[in-house]
Design a protein around this motif. Sequence first.
Motif, PDB file in Angstrom:
ATOM      1  N   THR A  94      -4.625  -4.425  -5.524  1.00 54.28           N
ATOM      2  CA  THR A  94      -5.598  -3.429  -5.951  1.00 54.28           C
ATOM      3  C   THR A  94      -5.408  -3.159  -7.430  1.00 54.28           C
ATOM      4  O   THR A  94      -4.359  -3.466  -8.003  1.00 54.28           O
ATOM      5  N   ASP A  95      -6.427  -2.576  -8.051  1.00 53.24           N
ATOM      6  CA  ASP A  95      -6.331  -2.223  -9.472  1.00 53.24           C
ATOM      7  C   ASP A  95      -5.382  -1.061  -9.686  1.00 53.24           C
ATOM      8  O   ASP A  95      -4.679  -1.007 -10.671  1.00 53.24           O
ATOM      9  N   ARG A  96      -5.379  -0.119  -8.755  1.00 53.93           N
ATOM     10  CA  ARG A  96      -4.527   1.061  -8.891  1.00 53.93           C
ATOM     11  C   ARG A  96      -3.919   1.418  -7.551  1.00 53.93           C
ATOM     12  O   ARG A  96      -4.491   1.187  -6.499  1.00 53.93           O
ATOM     13  N   GLY A  97      -2.780   2.019  -7.641  1.00 54.66           N
ATOM     14  CA  GLY A  97      -2.172   2.498  -6.612  1.00 54.66           C
ATOM     15  C   GLY A  97      -1.552   2.646  -5.447  1.00 54.66           C
ATOM     16  O   GLY A  97      -1.051   2.749  -4.578  1.00 54.66           O
TER      17      GLY A  97
END
Length: 97
Positions: A94-97
């Motif tokens: 994922t891009d974030r988190g």
Amino acid sequence: MRKILEDLYFGNIVPYEKRIAAGSELRHLVKRAADCEARLAEQLNDGEKQTLDTLISTQHKIDSTMAREYFILGFRLGVRLMTECMDEDDGELTDRG
């Protein structure tokens, strides 16, 4: 991108009209096949020449059909690859988190 679509619409894209490059391996093979065909035809009577012509004509039709089918399959694969590239699913990343 628009230029390619316009060229396709107007019939300006014709991949099967390419010429065989001078001095290429393919050019050599085509000449060799033509020479063999001519030598064989000299040895045959008229009925046998007709059979040879039918064989060669049929093989050309088979080759043309196979080339068209492989072109379509390759084009479809290319589109599938492009479609896959547009997918935002990065699997387990994922891009974030």
